[in-house]
Enzyme design. Structure first.
Site, short mmCIF file in Angstrom:
data_model
loop_
_atom_site.label_atom_id
_atom_site.label_comp_id
_atom_site.label_asym_id
_atom_site.label_seq_id
_atom_site.Cartn_x
_atom_site.Cartn_y
_atom_site.Cartn_z
N GLN A 17 0.83 -1.22 0.00
CA GLN A 17 0.00 0.00 0.00
C GLN A 17 0.87 1.27 0.00
N ASP A 18 1.73 1.40 1.01
CA ASP A 18 2.51 2.64 1.15
C ASP A 18 3.51 2.80 0.02
N ASP A 68 15.10 -9.34 -1.76
CA ASP A 68 14.32 -9.79 -0.60
C ASP A 68 15.03 -9.33 0.66
N LEU A 90 10.25 -0.02 3.62
CA LEU A 90 8.84 -0.32 3.90
C LEU A 90 8.55 -1.82 3.88
N SER A 94 3.62 -7.44 7.48
CA SER A 94 3.05 -6.30 8.21
C SER A 94 1.76 -6.64 8.94
N SER A 135 6.27 1.85 13.75
CA SER A 135 4.82 1.67 13.87
C SER A 135 4.27 2.03 15.24
N GLU A 137 2.12 0.41 16.61
CA GLU A 137 1.95 -0.88 17.28
C GLU A 137 3.01 -1.04 18.38
N TYR A 159 5.19 -8.98 15.86
CA TYR A 159 5.41 -7.90 14.89
C TYR A 159 5.94 -6.66 15.61
N HIS A 189 -2.74 3.69 8.84
CA HIS A 189 -3.18 4.48 7.68
C HIS A 189 -3.68 3.54 6.61
P1 NAP Z 1 1.88 -3.90 3.05
O1 NAP Z 1 0.81 -3.36 2.15
O2 NAP Z 1 1.67 -5.18 3.76
O3 NAP Z 1 3.21 -4.01 2.16
C1 NAP Z 1 4.33 -4.70 2.64
C2 NAP Z 1 5.39 -4.73 1.55
O4 NAP Z 1 6.52 -5.46 2.04
C3 NAP Z 1 4.94 -5.44 0.26
O5 NAP Z 1 5.50 -4.78 -0.84
C4 NAP Z 1 5.57 -6.81 0.42
O6 NAP Z 1 5.80 -7.48 -0.81
C5 NAP Z 1 6.88 -6.43 1.06
N1 NAP Z 1 7.58 -7.54 1.68
C6 NAP Z 1 7.07 -8.51 2.47
N2 NAP Z 1 8.02 -9.39 2.81
C7 NAP Z 1 9.16 -8.97 2.22
C8 NAP Z 1 10.47 -9.47 2.15
N3 NAP Z 1 10.83 -10.60 2.77
N4 NAP Z 1 11.40 -8.79 1.43
C9 NAP Z 1 11.05 -7.66 0.78
N5 NAP Z 1 9.82 -7.13 0.79
C10 NAP Z 1 8.89 -7.80 1.50
O7 NAP Z 1 2.27 -2.81 4.17
P2 NAP Z 1 1.99 -1.23 4.19
O8 NAP Z 1 0.69 -0.99 4.86
O9 NAP Z 1 2.27 -0.65 2.86
O10 NAP Z 1 3.11 -0.77 5.24
C11 NAP Z 1 4.41 -0.39 4.80
C12 NAP Z 1 5.37 -0.47 5.97
O11 NAP Z 1 4.94 0.40 7.01
C13 NAP Z 1 5.50 -1.84 6.62
O12 NAP Z 1 6.82 -1.97 7.09
C14 NAP Z 1 4.54 -1.76 7.79
O13 NAP Z 1 4.93 -2.69 8.79
C15 NAP Z 1 4.74 -0.33 8.22
N6 NAP Z 1 3.60 0.32 8.88
C16 NAP Z 1 2.37 0.30 8.30
C17 NAP Z 1 1.32 0.97 8.91
C18 NAP Z 1 -0.06 0.99 8.29
O14 NAP Z 1 -1.01 1.33 9.01
N7 NAP Z 1 -0.20 0.68 7.01
C19 NAP Z 1 1.55 1.69 10.10
C20 NAP Z 1 2.83 1.69 10.63
C21 NAP Z 1 3.86 1.02 10.02
P3 NAP Z 1 4.65 -8.41 -1.52
O15 NAP Z 1 3.72 -7.44 -2.20
O16 NAP Z 1 5.43 -9.26 -2.43
O17 NAP Z 1 3.96 -9.17 -0.41
N1 GDD Z 2 -7.29 -7.57 10.73
C1 GDD Z 2 -8.43 -7.61 11.44
N2 GDD Z 2 -9.44 -8.43 11.01
N3 GDD Z 2 -8.53 -6.87 12.56
C2 GDD Z 2 -9.70 -6.90 13.23
C3 GDD Z 2 -10.78 -7.69 12.83
C4 GDD Z 2 -10.64 -8.50 11.68
O1 GDD Z 2 -11.54 -9.24 11.28
N4 GDD Z 2 -11.80 -7.48 13.71
C5 GDD Z 2 -11.37 -6.62 14.62
N5 GDD Z 2 -10.09 -6.26 14.35
C6 GDD Z 2 -9.27 -5.34 15.16
C7 GDD Z 2 -7.90 -5.92 15.53
O2 GDD Z 2 -8.01 -6.82 16.62
C8 GDD Z 2 -7.16 -4.63 15.85
O3 GDD Z 2 -7.39 -4.25 17.19
C9 GDD Z 2 -7.79 -3.59 14.94
O4 GDD Z 2 -8.99 -4.19 14.41
C10 GDD Z 2 -6.92 -3.16 13.77
O5 GDD Z 2 -6.43 -4.33 13.13
P1 GDD Z 2 -5.67 -4.25 11.71
O6 GDD Z 2 -6.48 -3.49 10.74
O7 GDD Z 2 -5.26 -5.64 11.37
O8 GDD Z 2 -4.41 -3.32 12.03
P2 GDD Z 2 -3.37 -3.33 13.22
O9 GDD Z 2 -3.62 -2.11 14.05
O10 GDD Z 2 -3.30 -4.62 13.91
O11 GDD Z 2 -1.98 -3.18 12.43
C11 GDD Z 2 -1.84 -2.22 11.38
O12 GDD Z 2 -1.45 -0.99 11.91
C12 GDD Z 2 -0.16 -0.98 12.52
C13 GDD Z 2 0.07 0.44 13.05
O13 GDD Z 2 -0.49 0.58 14.32
C14 GDD Z 2 -0.84 -2.79 10.38
O14 GDD Z 2 -0.84 -1.98 9.24
C15 GDD Z 2 0.56 -2.79 10.96
O15 GDD Z 2 1.49 -3.14 9.94
C16 GDD Z 2 0.87 -1.39 11.48
O16 GDD Z 2 2.16 -1.33 12.03
#
Ligand code: NAP
Ligand code: GDD
Length: 349
Positions: A17-18, A68, A90, A94, A135, A137, A159, A189
């Site tokens: 996504q990001d 990788d 990134l 995740s 994060s 988290e 994680y 996000h």
């Molecule tokens: P995402 O959609 O799950 O994307 C993760 C990316 O990492 C994908 O491109 C995936 O590739 C790649 N990846 C997975 N395993 C890998 C490996 N072994 N080597 C190289 N690349 C690998 O996550 P996102 O939401 O864009 O988040 C981007 C980053 O921000 C992550 O590090 C996440 O933990 C962190 N983060 C996210 C949030 C959020 O709310 N979205 C918040 C805080 C931090 P494939 O497409 O091949 O699977």
């Molecule tokens: N995934 C998921 N699926 N979560 C659920 C569900 C479900 O069916 N029902 C309730 N939840 C609750 C989870 O228990 C959690 O408390 C909340 O929804 C958010 O879950 P996710 O959307 O899976 O996100 P996350 O907060 O655990 O993690 C994401 O945000 C982090 C930043 O705080 C991911 O993007 C992480 O990679 C990222 O670091």
């Protein structure tokens, strides 16, 4: 960008996504973007296909390399070939829930993957600016207070433990080797490109399928959890701003508002005239062994130092995601008055 130098950025996780929003943003700033992609048995480049295929480009704006985070040699090879000015790390396993099933793998990709990349960067003969995707988290959700850069880290998932280690490794490389290395501590996000198993997207996609008559129920876990949800398209700009600043530092990126999963669900269901109580079933399979109950961020430092602020509201985000998911199941979002302003672009999802 001065001096005619075209900046090069390298993104791990560019297919996520990001990564897709960041690649678009950097290209719009005039960068040439390089991305590391994993070998996959089917296409994993849906989110960036539209950038790659732009017919109007006069020079390559996006270059993809196989690599990788588990494989030091591949990181080393790509870095030496690209010679980037900026690196955005990134790439990650995740998904928090999945990390309980795959703790060793998650630690390897998330923590050791970051160490491998930081160490590979040290072998380059040029200064490189490094962004680490840290994060919210990491805070563990153990307080209802707004969290900032000085709040304690209380990781409550494999994680989060791995992200805490990577966060400190980034700071250690900054201190030990004077590397320009920043942590962006980003709160949740989302976007129409959010992975389908994260809760917001699961809700908007599930409701769209119910509206389309394809499903009867949506199965979710803990509806009481609270998150500070922003729009991914806004947040990638904060990543870039961190690397343009004079000094490397760590920043919280958040909206400063928190909402429960139940609120997100009810708001979305209301937009399409559904009763959430009637269409949602709670399935304990989605509960986590240790939950992060409450996240609320304080982005004051990012605002003060970087001039960054979120632009998209909670309601705009929910409506944008729902409209996109309705569209993708063949339901015209304009059927619903509240979605009239959110007709999706023909972009990847
Ligand atoms: P995402 O959609 O799950 O994307 C993760 C990316 O990492 C994908 O491109 C995936 O590739 C790649 N990846 C997975 N395993 C890998 C490996 N072994 N080597 C190289 N690349 C690998 O996550 P996102 O939401 O864009 O988040 C981007 C980053 O921000 C992550 O590090 C996440 O933990 C962190 N983060 C996210 C949030 C959020 O709310 N979205 C918040 C805080 C931090 P494939 O497409 O091949 O699977
Ligand atoms: N995934 C998921 N699926 N979560 C659920 C569900 C479900 O069916 N029902 C309730 N939840 C609750 C989870 O228990 C959690 O408390 C909340 O929804 C958010 O879950 P996710 O959307 O899976 O996100 P996350 O907060 O655990 O993690 C994401 O945000 C982090 C930043 O705080 C991911 O993007 C992480 O990679 C990222 O670091």
């Amino acid at each position: 960008m001065g001096g005619g130098h075209v900046k090069k950025a390298l993104i791990t996780g560019i297919t996520g996504q990001d990564g897709s929003y960041l690649a678009e943003f950097l290209i719009a700033q005039g960068y040439v973007v390089h991305g590391i992609i994993r070998r996959s048995s089917s296409f994993n480049t849906q989110r960036i296909r539209h950038i790659y295929q732009d017919p109007h480009e006069d020079r390559p704006r996006l270059v993809l390399h196989y690599g990788d985070s588990l494989d030091s040699e591949s990181l080393m090879r790509v870095l030496h070939k690209v010679q980037p000015d900026e690196v955005y790390n990134l790439g990650a396993q995740s998904h928090v829930r999945v990390s309980f099933d795959l703790p060793t793998y998650t630690a390897d990709v998330v923590y050791l993957g970051t160490v491998r990349l930081l160490e590979a960067l040290r072998t380059l003969d040029r200064p490189v600016r490094f962004y680490q995707a840290s994060s919210s988290e990491m805070y563990g959700g153990v307080t209802t207070e707004a969290l900032d850069e000085s709040s304690p880290l209380v990781p409550r998932s494999p994680y989060a433990v791995a992200k805490v280690a990577a966060y400190y490794q980034t700071i250690n490389h900054r201190q030990a080797y004077a590397m320009f290395a920043c942590n962006g501590v980003l709160f949740n996000h989302e976007s129409p490109r959010r992975g389908e198993t994260f809760v917001t997207r699961k809700i908007t996609r599930g409701l769209a399928q119910i509206v389309a008559g394809r499903e009867q129920y949506l199965y979710l876990g803990n509806l009481a959890a609270r998150r500070d949800w922003g729009f991914a398209g806004d947040y990638v700009e904060a990543m870039w701003r961190m690397l343009q600043h004079d000094v490397a530092d760590d920043y919280v990126v958040a909206t400063g508002e928190t909402h429960s999963v139940q609120e997100f669900l009810d708001y979305c269901a209301g937009l399409v005239g559904l009763d959430s109580a009637a269409c949602v079933r709670v399935d304990p399979i989605y509960f986590r062994p240790t939950e992060v109950d409450h996240l609320l961020g304080n982005p004051a430092k990012a605002l003060r130092v970087l001039g960054w602020r979120p632009r998209t509201t909670f309601r705009q985000l929910a409506a944008m995601m729902l409209a996109a998911d309705l569209d993708s199941v063949g339901v015209d979002p304009r059927r619903f008055e509240a979605l009239h302003g959110f007709i999706p672009d023909p972009e990847p999802r």
